[in-house]
Design a protein around this motif. Structure first.
Motif, mmCIF file in Angstrom:
data_model
loop_
_atom_site.group_PDB
_atom_site.id
_atom_site.type_symbol
_atom_site.label_atom_id
_atom_site.label_comp_id
_atom_site.label_asym_id
_atom_site.label_seq_id
_atom_site.Cartn_x
_atom_site.Cartn_y
_atom_site.Cartn_z
ATOM 1 N N TRP A 1 -8.739 14.232 -36.898
ATOM 2 C CA TRP A 1 -8.290 13.136 -36.035
ATOM 3 C C TRP A 1 -7.924 11.898 -36.852
ATOM 4 O O TRP A 1 -6.971 11.178 -36.511
ATOM 5 C CB TRP A 1 -9.365 12.797 -35.002
ATOM 6 C CG TRP A 1 -9.344 13.727 -33.826
ATOM 7 C CD1 TRP A 1 -10.228 14.713 -33.536
ATOM 8 C CD2 TRP A 1 -8.347 13.771 -32.797
ATOM 9 N NE1 TRP A 1 -9.860 15.375 -32.390
ATOM 10 C CE2 TRP A 1 -8.713 14.812 -31.912
ATOM 11 C CE3 TRP A 1 -7.199 13.046 -32.541
ATOM 12 C CZ2 TRP A 1 -7.960 15.135 -30.786
ATOM 13 C CZ3 TRP A 1 -6.428 13.367 -31.425
ATOM 14 C CH2 TRP A 1 -6.810 14.403 -30.559
ATOM 15 N N VAL A 2 -8.658 11.633 -37.919
ATOM 16 C CA VAL A 2 -8.288 10.529 -38.815
ATOM 17 C C VAL A 2 -6.906 10.786 -39.409
ATOM 18 O O VAL A 2 -6.069 9.867 -39.505
ATOM 19 C CB VAL A 2 -9.341 10.347 -39.919
ATOM 20 C CG1 VAL A 2 -8.836 9.381 -40.998
ATOM 21 C CG2 VAL A 2 -10.646 9.830 -39.330
ATOM 22 N N SER A 3 -6.632 12.033 -39.783
ATOM 23 C CA SER A 3 -5.317 12.380 -40.323
ATOM 24 C C SER A 3 -4.222 12.168 -39.284
ATOM 25 O O SER A 3 -3.126 11.680 -39.620
ATOM 26 C CB SER A 3 -5.312 13.841 -40.794
ATOM 27 O OG SER A 3 -6.281 14.057 -41.793
ATOM 28 N N ALA A 4 -4.514 12.529 -38.033
ATOM 29 C CA ALA A 4 -3.518 12.329 -36.973
ATOM 30 C C ALA A 4 -3.205 10.846 -36.779
ATOM 31 O O ALA A 4 -2.040 10.448 -36.660
ATOM 32 C CB ALA A 4 -4.025 12.952 -35.673
ATOM 33 N N LEU A 5 -4.246 10.015 -36.756
ATOM 34 C CA LEU A 5 -4.021 8.575 -36.593
ATOM 35 C C LEU A 5 -3.320 7.991 -37.817
ATOM 36 O O LEU A 5 -2.431 7.132 -37.688
ATOM 37 C CB LEU A 5 -5.362 7.867 -36.368
ATOM 38 C CG LEU A 5 -6.083 8.215 -35.065
ATOM 39 C CD1 LEU A 5 -7.456 7.546 -35.018
ATOM 40 C CD2 LEU A 5 -5.245 7.782 -33.857
ATOM 41 N N ALA A 6 -3.687 8.447 -39.007
ATOM 42 C CA ALA A 6 -3.074 7.926 -40.229
ATOM 43 C C ALA A 6 -1.597 8.279 -40.317
ATOM 44 O O ALA A 6 -0.826 7.562 -40.974
ATOM 45 C CB ALA A 6 -3.819 8.463 -41.448
ATOM 46 N N SER A 7 -1.188 9.371 -39.670
ATOM 47 C CA SER A 7 0.222 9.758 -39.735
ATOM 48 C C SER A 7 1.136 8.752 -39.051
ATOM 49 O O SER A 7 2.355 8.760 -39.278
ATOM 50 C CB SER A 7 0.402 11.143 -39.081
ATOM 51 O OG SER A 7 0.126 11.076 -37.695
ATOM 52 N N LEU A 8 0.570 7.859 -38.230
ATOM 53 C CA LEU A 8 1.364 6.825 -37.561
ATOM 54 C C LEU A 8 1.485 5.553 -38.395
ATOM 55 O O LEU A 8 2.101 4.582 -37.954
ATOM 56 C CB LEU A 8 0.743 6.489 -36.201
ATOM 57 C CG LEU A 8 0.653 7.658 -35.205
ATOM 58 C CD1 LEU A 8 -0.089 7.209 -33.946
ATOM 59 C CD2 LEU A 8 2.048 8.167 -34.847
ATOM 60 N N ALA A 9 0.930 5.555 -39.597
ATOM 61 C CA ALA A 9 0.945 4.355 -40.446
ATOM 62 C C ALA A 9 2.344 3.817 -40.716
ATOM 63 O O ALA A 9 2.537 2.592 -40.764
ATOM 64 C CB ALA A 9 0.220 4.645 -41.765
ATOM 65 N N PRO A 10 3.383 4.661 -40.898
ATOM 66 C CA PRO A 10 4.720 4.106 -41.151
ATOM 67 C C PRO A 10 5.254 3.255 -40.006
ATOM 68 O O PRO A 10 6.195 2.471 -40.212
ATOM 69 C CB PRO A 10 5.587 5.350 -41.351
ATOM 70 C CG PRO A 10 4.635 6.397 -41.822
ATOM 71 C CD PRO A 10 3.363 6.126 -41.075
ATOM 72 N N LEU A 11 4.685 3.390 -38.825
ATOM 73 C CA LEU A 11 5.137 2.587 -37.685
ATOM 74 C C LEU A 11 4.505 1.205 -37.676
ATOM 75 O O LEU A 11 4.923 0.334 -36.901
ATOM 76 C CB LEU A 11 4.807 3.301 -36.372
ATOM 77 C CG LEU A 11 5.369 4.726 -36.206
ATOM 78 C CD1 LEU A 11 4.886 5.321 -34.898
ATOM 79 C CD2 LEU A 11 6.888 4.704 -36.262
ATOM 80 N N LEU A 12 3.494 0.976 -38.514
ATOM 81 C CA LEU A 12 2.766 -0.286 -38.537
ATOM 82 C C LEU A 12 3.380 -1.244 -39.550
ATOM 83 O O LEU A 12 4.135 -0.831 -40.441
ATOM 84 C CB LEU A 12 1.294 -0.026 -38.890
ATOM 85 C CG LEU A 12 0.535 0.919 -37.963
ATOM 86 C CD1 LEU A 12 -0.876 1.163 -38.504
ATOM 87 C CD2 LEU A 12 0.475 0.355 -36.548
ATOM 88 N N PRO A 13 3.081 -2.536 -39.441
ATOM 89 C CA PRO A 13 3.561 -3.496 -40.449
ATOM 90 C C PRO A 13 2.956 -3.186 -41.814
ATOM 91 O O PRO A 13 1.904 -2.579 -41.920
ATOM 92 C CB PRO A 13 3.059 -4.847 -39.920
ATOM 93 C CG PRO A 13 2.780 -4.631 -38.473
ATOM 94 C CD PRO A 13 2.360 -3.199 -38.334
ATOM 95 N N GLY B 1 4.746 -1.645 -44.398
ATOM 96 C CA GLY B 1 5.613 -0.742 -45.133
ATOM 97 C C GLY B 1 4.875 0.210 -46.050
ATOM 98 O O GLY B 1 3.917 0.880 -45.666
ATOM 99 N N ALA B 2 5.313 0.248 -47.309
ATOM 100 C CA ALA B 2 4.781 1.208 -48.274
ATOM 101 C C ALA B 2 3.291 1.004 -48.521
ATOM 102 O O ALA B 2 2.552 1.978 -48.708
ATOM 103 C CB ALA B 2 5.551 1.099 -49.590
ATOM 104 N N PHE B 3 2.835 -0.244 -48.501
ATOM 105 C CA PHE B 3 1.414 -0.497 -48.743
ATOM 106 C C PHE B 3 0.555 0.139 -47.652
ATOM 107 O O PHE B 3 -0.484 0.739 -47.936
ATOM 108 C CB PHE B 3 1.153 -2.005 -48.805
ATOM 109 C CG PHE B 3 -0.292 -2.357 -48.990
ATOM 110 C CD1 PHE B 3 -0.875 -2.299 -50.245
ATOM 111 C CD2 PHE B 3 -1.084 -2.720 -47.905
ATOM 112 C CE1 PHE B 3 -2.221 -2.610 -50.425
ATOM 113 C CE2 PHE B 3 -2.423 -3.027 -48.066
ATOM 114 C CZ PHE B 3 -2.991 -2.968 -49.338
#
Length: 434
Positions: free
Chosen positions: A303-315, A317-319
Motif C-alpha cells: 500500500w505504501v508503494s501504491a501511494l508513492a506511485s502518485l508522487a509525480p502528481l505532487l509538487p 518534481g524530481a525531488f
C-alpha cells in the motif's frame, strides 16, 4: 571440582556459539565474489545497449539485447532449478561463471579485431541469460548454506547490500567506462566475473545428498510446492503485483519528469532513489521484521508503494519522486529477506533450487506485460491519467490480499534449525508460528 565443571561448561558454550558473520571466511569470500559478479552484471546491463546503439544506431536493436537475455533466462529458469537440486552446485556455479567470463571477454576481443556484429552481441545476450538461469538459484543457495540459521537474517541483509550497492554503482560506472572506450566496460565486467569464478573455485559449500537430489517430482516440483502453500501463494501474488505495476509505472513517470523539464541525467539520478533507499534499508530489515509479521509487513509495503506511485502528481518534481522511490526502496530488502526466510523454512534443501526458480519465474512473468500495457495507455491517455489508472488497478488488486486471513495471521519461521527439515511445504501460515 565445581570450578572444573564450570570451566568445562563455559568452554562447551563457547564452542556451540556460531562464529561471528564477519569472521565466517567462507561466507565473506563467497559474498565478495558474488558482489563482484553482480556489479559486472549491472555494468553490462547498461553498457550492452550503449554498444548496440553505437554499432547499429537502432533503439529497437538495443532493446532486442535485453529481450533476448530475459527470454532465455525465463525459458531456462525452471530447468536451472532442477540442475541446482540434482547436480553438484559448486561445479555448476564454476561452469556458469566460466561461461559468462568467456562470453564477456569475447566482446572486447571482437572490438579490437574490428569484427563485432549484432549477431555476436545477441549470442552473448543468450549466453548471459543462460548463466543467469543456471547460476542464479545456486548463488542464492551458496551464501545461505554456509551460515547457521540464527545468523540468517544478518547474512541476508548483507546480501541485500550487495544487490543494492551493485544496482546503484553499476549504471554510472558503465557510462564512465564506456566513455573511456567501447571495450573498457566489458573488460571490467569480465574482471569482476573472474573474481566471482575464483571465489566459487576456492570456497566449498554443500549440495543436497545424491540420493535426495534425485527426487521431487521433476521440473515442476517448485510450482507444486508454491501451489500447496496458502502463505507462499498469497505472498507471491502480492509481490507479483508490485513488480508488474512497478514496471508499468516506470514509463509514465519518466515521461512526466521530461515534461516537467528534467533532463536525462536528472531522470537517471531521480530513479536512483530506489537503489539508494534499498541500500539504506539493509539496516532496517531486523527492525521491520520485529515490527510486524510477514503478511502484514508485505501488505503495508504494497500500500505504501501504491501511494508513492502518485508522487509525480505532487509538487516538488524530481525531488518528490526521488523521496517516494527512496521510501519504497528502503522496504525492499525486508521483503526479499522475508521471502527468503519463508522459502528456506518451509522447503527441504533438495527442492530449494526448483522453488527458487519457480519463484523467480512467477515474479518476473508479468513484467513484460506491464511495460506493454503502459505503452498502450500512454498512446491514448496523458502520463498523469496513465499513472492514476495503473495505481487504481494496483489498489483494487491489493484488496483481496489486504483482507486475507492467511497473510494477517502469518508469523515468522521458528529459529529452531530442525524446522528446515520438519516443516511440511504444503502447510499453511499456521506452520510458521513460534
Amino acid at each position: 571440582m565445581n570450578e572444573h565443571m564450570t570451566a568445562e561448561r563455559e568452554r562447551e558454550q563457547r564452542q556451540e556459539q556460531p562464529v561471528p558473520l564477519r569472521r565466517n571466511l567462507r561466507f565473506q569470500a563467497l559474498w565478495i565474489g558474488q558482489a563482484s559478479g553482480t556489479l559486472g552484471m549491472m555494468v553490462g546491463e547498461t553498457a550492452f545497449p550503449l554498444l548496440v546503439l553505437a554499432l547499429t544506431d537502432s533503439p529497437s536493436a538495443a532493446g532486442a539485447f535485453g529481450a533476448v537475455q530475459m527470454t532465455v533466462a525465463l525459458l531456462l529458469g525452471v530447468h536451472g532449478g532442477v540442475i541446482a537440486d540434482r547436480r553438484d552446485r559448486r561445479t555448476v556455479l564454476i561452469v556458469t561463471d566460466a561461461a559468462r567470463l568467456t562470453a564477456l571477454a569475447s566482446v572486447p576481443v571482437a572490438v579490437w579485431l574490428d569484427r563485432l556484429t549484432l549477431v555476436h552481441l545477441l549470442l552473448v545476450a543468450a549466453a548471459v541469460g543462460a548463466t543467469v538461469a543456471y547460476g542464479g538459484p545456486i548463488r542464492l543457495l551458496a551464501l545461505r548454506s554456509v551460515v547457521p540459521p540464527e545468523q540468517m537474517r544478518q547474512a541476508l541483509a548483507q546480501d541485500e547490500a550487495r544487490m543494492s550497492g551493485a544496482a546503484l554503482a553499476g549504471p554510472p560506472l558503465a557510462g564512465f567506462l564506456f566513455g573511456l572506450g567501447h571495450a573498457v566496460p566489458f573488460l571490467g565486467a569480465a574482471l569482476t566475473t573472474g573474481l566471482s569464478l575464483t571465489s566459487a573455485v576456492v570456497v566449498r559449500f554443500p549440495s543436497p545428498p545424491a540420493q535426495e537430489a534425485k527426487g521431487g517430482d521433476g521440473a515442476l516440483a517448485g510450482f507444486r510446492v508454491i501451489a500447496a502453500s496458502p502463505l507462499l501463494r498469497a505472498a507471491l501474488g502480492v509481490l507479483f503485483l508490485i513488480n508488474l505495476c512497478g514496471v508499468a509505472l516506470l514509463l509514465p513517470v519518466i515521461v512526466m519528469l521530461r515534461e516537467q523539464g528534467t533532463g536525462s541525467a536528472g531522470i537517471g539520478l531521480t530513479l536512483a532513489g530506489e537503489a539508494v533507499g534499498a541500500l539504506a534499508g539493509t539496516t532496517l530489515v531486523a527492525r521491520l521484521h520485529r515490527a510486524a509479521g510477514p503478511g502484514v509487513l508485505l501488505t503495508v509495503v504494497a500500500w505504501v508503494s501504491a501511494l508513492a506511485s502518485l508522487a509525480p502528481l505532487l509538487p516538488g518534481g524530481a525531488f518528490t519522486v526521488f523521496a517516494a522511490l527512496f521510501v519504497v526502496g528502503a522496504a525492499t530488502p525486508a521483503l526479499r529477506v522475508m521471502l527468503d526466510l519463508l522459502v528456506f523454512r518451509q522447503v527441504p534443501d533438495e527442492l530449494r533450487g526448483r522453488v527458487i526458480a519457480a519463484t523467480v519465474a512467477l515474479l518476473t512473468a508479468g513484467m513484460p506485460a506491464g511495460s506493454f500495457v503502459s505503452g498502450l495507455l500512454l498512446d491514448r491517455f496523458s502520463p498523469a491519467a496513465t499513472l492514476v489508472a495503473v495505481t487504481a488497478l494496483f489498489a483494487v488488486a491489493l484488496l483481496p490480499a489486504t483482507f486475507s486471513r492467511t497473510l494477517r495471521r502469518a508469523t515468522w519461521p521458528a529459529a529452531d534449525p530442525a524446522a528446515d527439515s520438519a516443516t511440511d511445504p504444503a502447510t499453511d501460515s499456521a506452520s510458521t508460528e513460534h
